[in-house]
Design an enzyme around this catalytic site. Structure first.
Site, short mmCIF file in Angstrom:
data_model
loop_
_atom_site.label_atom_id
_atom_site.label_comp_id
_atom_site.label_asym_id
_atom_site.label_seq_id
_atom_site.Cartn_x
_atom_site.Cartn_y
_atom_site.Cartn_z
N CYS A 140 0.79 -1.05 0.06
CA CYS A 140 -0.14 0.00 0.11
C CYS A 140 1.03 1.25 0.07
CB CYS A 140 -1.03 -0.18 1.19
SG CYS A 140 -1.96 1.36 1.39
N TRP A 150 -5.48 -2.92 -3.27
CA TRP A 150 -6.38 -2.67 -4.19
C TRP A 150 -5.81 -1.74 -5.21
CZ3 TRP A 150 -11.65 -4.41 -4.47
CH2 TRP A 150 -12.03 -5.07 -3.51
N ARG A 162 -10.91 -1.27 2.66
CA ARG A 162 -11.53 -0.94 3.94
C ARG A 162 -11.21 -1.84 5.03
NH1 ARG A 162 -16.62 0.34 0.44
NH2 ARG A 162 -16.36 2.66 0.33
N TYR A 204 -14.38 -3.19 -7.64
CA TYR A 204 -15.21 -2.39 -6.85
C TYR A 204 -15.24 -1.14 -7.61
CZ TYR A 204 -17.74 -0.76 -2.63
OH TYR A 204 -18.87 -0.11 -1.91
N ASP A 211 -21.06 2.57 -6.13
CA ASP A 211 -20.43 2.27 -4.83
C ASP A 211 -20.93 0.73 -4.41
OD1 ASP A 211 -19.26 2.89 -2.33
OD2 ASP A 211 -21.12 3.57 -1.38
N CYS A 281 -38.21 -16.48 4.16
CA CYS A 281 -37.95 -16.83 5.70
C CYS A 281 -38.09 -15.86 6.41
CB CYS A 281 -36.45 -17.29 5.79
SG CYS A 281 -35.47 -16.08 5.24
N HIS A 780 -30.86 -14.54 6.19
CA HIS A 780 -31.89 -15.84 6.46
C HIS A 780 -32.47 -15.46 8.04
CE1 HIS A 780 -33.64 -19.46 6.20
NE2 HIS A 780 -33.03 -20.16 7.11
#
Length: 819
Positions: A140, A150, A162, A204, A211, A281, A780
């Protein structure tokens, strides 16, 4: 017999346990890769353990008795066989998809920025040289981190992702996001370096209008620009989705659904599972919770639970329905009766001990497969009817179980209004239930207390809000009716991850490698935070000056059944709905005596009512420019953003954002916004605005109906139209209730708490609904309910079994019954 039809299509299914596959040992422990049941890469569905033998027949009713003719049969014409096949093929297709669900139901869409993506040269601000082909050298550029990296596809910048340590993922510096913001938010596409392979990669988009995860049809070309050969690359890190699956599979899934435990299956009255109709559900869990309430069972089924026949009350409501598919009372009766009786309960021969080896498991006898007891309960009509006209519940998407529970109670209350009158359908159904031979008293209190009241009154309670003016010392009391007590997690005890001071505090691993315990709070701490005094800005009606006041809230009444919701969800700083990872210690016995409103102090002065501002002096509402700019920056429609500011009275960007999320599907969300007086257009004191009455009357309603709707909605024409359309089943009754009600009193007005079933504030836990997933819009739901012996039973769609470890600390909605 009621329909008079003589021919029916009949489908008999016989379950036979599958023989163990030769390679079963190699696959039995394969970890899931998708949060779902019955889908590829997900958890194994119950049906996967069986082969199903199917026999189709024509059922001919002769002299009132059905006679089955198995197909194919030369005596049955070809066109009749074709009709049977068409009907049953559609049903079989629905059933196959009904039993499968997955948390992620949306496909990743192609980014609108991908095809024309700019890739910068060094002169234009891009990376000075291609990346080193050795991934071990990548870091990084902001923090020096070597994981969760990334690559910005436009600039070549490598930044950290993140921070995902809060839920078991890798740490992150947010360097990639900060670089996007520092470059004017012009280069939104990033790719996770450790996920690149010949099969693709995780991408992404930081663009406000996207977003989220996206795809790039030119990914290989864009990577090649920075010296990366995707075809020769190997995946070394998990994607964000895979990390989330791991985290849920390790904890939430195992804890809530009791996965991995050898649960003993149960059958009998009140132990009927429900088919998952595809993301249903939430409905199944709510249905089980409501059907477990004895008074609801008596109203919509009858008194005889330990019987295979339809209960007397249910039979009365179904037979008296004007149109079965459109009757809320009849559809509720059908579902509640199916869940409380033994009509569809599996026989003992159908239950299989999970501890038995496959070769030792019994085969379901053929004769049982043709009985009602072998059928499943798939509440399609109930789901369709209660979702009709609702922007969310009419869709096949996953929904919030707590919101759906309140929606069902509200819909029932409107349908019950006329039926509860003397001679009404519910009164007749109650007589039919009384005519049955009772086998025991109703569990909690005499039923007759609630006999003439809507079902929601079982849960309704009155809150008392007290405002104590800091200038005059005078007080104001404001009552409010609620059906659910909502508790937040105290932020001083468990801060949201975005508010944590140090990211290191979010790590789930201790220095010695052991698991860090999850944050833990007690329910009593949540109740104390709810009851705590709050200081608010306040304009005193006694002095006319701005100042502060102390606000507190207490329970004016305690309902027969208390619905308690733990708000584990929040909106992050990136405007993403997220779940707070916390354990809440919930007691089985709950005493709310400390939250009961006491007598008002003798001699206490009451604040005078606020004087209404003259209509001519009311200024047009102006949306806050700062809030509006933030909403517009996220890509939302300007008209909808202005409505959000108005609806929340410029309370803040977060409140406005929540309003936007809840109203994006409204038909008028993006229609031209017209300024109205602040606080909404209030109706003049002498009566509703004639122009608004005429406008509603032009839609086909009477002037009286328009006046009642406008009065109920404070003169707001848009809300009045919605109010009318949501009460068409008994519009005149709703209008009469509004126009004939007594005028609202002042602060010292009468006490309306006598309309509530008030009682002792001590409660016993009866059940809970738990949620697996990152937010309420996906995931669920599972219900755990206590039987008559006090043991917990898990209701996980069709699976009904004795619970070994009920997830009391992970519940979303709890059901308490007054002791």
């Amino acid at each position: 017999a009621r329909s008079g039809c003589a021919l029916y299509a009949h489908h008999a299914w016989r379950k036979v346990p599958k023989a163990a596959a030769p390679d079963a040992a190699a696959t039995v422990d394969a970890p899931p890769t998708t949060l779902g049941v019955g889908v590829e890469g997900g958890f194994e569905a119950e049906d996967a353990k069986y082969d199903v033998e199917k026999v189709r027949s024509v059922a001919a009713v002769v002299d009132g008795a059905p006679k089955l003719i198995a197909l194919p049969n030369p005596a049955v014409p070809d066109f009749a066989v074709a009709l049977v096949d068409a009907a049953l093929d559609q049903e079989a297709s629905d059933a196959a998809t009904d039993r499968a669900w997955a948390l992620a139901d949306e496909e990743v869409k192609e980014s609108k920025h991908a095809r024309d993506l700019p890739q910068l040269s060094p002169e234009a601000g891009g990376r000075a040289a291609p990346l080193d082909p050795d991934p071990a050298t990548w870091r990084c550029e902001a923090s020096g981190d070597a994981e969760n990296l990334w690559l910005n596809l436009s600039t070549g910048f490598i930044g950290g992702g993140r921070d995902q340590a809060a839920w078991g993922g890798p740490k992150g510096s947010n360097g990639a996001l900060q670089h996007f913001e520092a470059t004017g938010k012009k280069y939104p596409l990033v790719v996770k370096l450790g996920t690149i392979s010949a099969a693709g990669a995780e991408l992404y988009s930081y663009a406000p209008d996207e977003d989220g995860p996206v795809s790039d049809p030119k990914l290989n070309e864009h990577l090649r620009f920075w010296g990366i050969n995707a075809l020769a690359s190997e995946k070394t890190e998990k994607t964000t989705a895979e990390l989330e699956v791991d985290a849920n599979a390790k904890f939430e899934w195992s804890a809530i659904a009791e996965a991995g435990a050898k649960l003993v299956p149960l059958a009998g009255a009140g132990l009927q599972g429900l088919v998952n109709l595809g993301n249903s559900c939430y409905m199944n869990s709510v249905a089980h919770l409501l059907a477990s309430v004895p008074e609801i069972g008596r109203r919509y089924h009858g008194l005889l639970d330990d019987a295979t026949a339809v209960g007397g009350a249910a039979r009365s409501l179904v037979e008296s329905a004007p149109t079965l598919a459109d009757c809320h009372l009849a559809q509720t009766a059908r579902l509640v009766s199916a869940l409380r009786s033994k009509r569809y309960a599996k026989p003992a021969d159908a239950l299989i001990d999970p501890a038995l080896a496959v070769a030792d498991r019994p085969t379901l006898p053929a004769e049982i497969a043709t009985q009602d007891a072998a059928a499943t309960v798939a509440p399609r009509r109930f789901r369709t009817l209660f979702g009709r006209g609702h922007a969310e519940f009419s869709t096949p998407r996953q929904q919030d179980a707590a919101e759906y529970l309140l929606h069902v109670l509200d819909a029932l209350a409107r349908a019950e209004r006329v039926a509860l009158e003397p001679g009404g359908r519910l009164a007749t159904a109650a007589d039919a239930a009384d005519a049955e031979a009772p086998r025991g008293p109703v569990e909690y209190g005499p039923y007759d207390v609630m006999r003439t009241k809507p079902t929601e009154k079982l849960f309704a309670f009155q809150l008392e809000e007290k405002i104590l003016c800091g200038q005059s010392g005078a007080a104001r009391y404001k009552p409010a009716t609620q059906l659910m007590l909502e508790l937040g997690i105290p932020s001083d005890l468990v801060p949201t991850p975005d508010d944590a001071a140090e990211s290191e505090a979010k790590r789930l691993k201790l220095d010695d490698g052991s698991e860090k315990p999850k944050p833990r709070v007690g329910l009593e701490q949540c109740l104390a935070a709810w009851a705590a005094e709050e200081t608010i800005d306040f304009t005193s009606s006694a002095t006319g000056l701005k100042g502060v006041a102390a606000k507190t809230q207490r329970l004016k009444t305690c309902p027969r059944y208390l619905l308690l919701k733990i708000n584990r969800y929040y909106i992050s700083k990136t405007w993403e709905p997220k779940k707070l990872d916390v354990l809440v210690d919930v007691p089985t016995t709950l005493d709310l005596s400390s939250l009961k409103a006491g007598p008002r102090p003798a001699g206490e002065q009451l604040l005078p009512d606020d004087a209404p501002a003259p209509a001519a002096a009311a200024a047009a509402f102006k949306p806050d420019e700062g809030i509006l700019a933030q909403l517009l920056g996220m890509g939302f429609d300007e008209n909808g953003c202005k409505r959000a500011c108005r609806a929340t009275q410029n309370a803040g960007a977060e409140a406005a954002m929540e309003w936007v999320f809840g109203h994006m599907g409204d038909p008028d969300f993006a229609t031209p916004y017209v300024d109205e007086p602040a606080g909404g257009a209030a109706a003049p004191s002498e009566g509703p605005d004639p122009d608004k009455v005429a406008g509603l009357a032009a839609l086909g309603f009477t002037a009286r109906q328009a006046e009642g709707a406008l009065k109920a909605c404070g003169g707001d024409a848009e809300r009045a139209a919605d109010w009318i359309f949501s009460r068409l089943d008994d519009l005149d009754g709703a209008v009469d209730a509004v126009l004939n009600e007594a005028p609202a009193g002042g602060s010292a007005g009468g006490d309306a708490s006598t309309d509530f079933d008030d009682g002792d504030p001590t409660y016993e836990l009866k059940g809970l609904v738990s949620h697996i997933g990152s937010n309420t819009g996906c995931g669920h739901y599972v219900a755990h309910l206590r039987d008559k012996e006090g043991n917990f039973v898990i209701f996980d769609d069709e699976k009904v079994a004795r619970s070994e470890k009920p997830p009391l600390q992970l519940g979303y909605v709890y059901l308490y019954a007054r002791k």
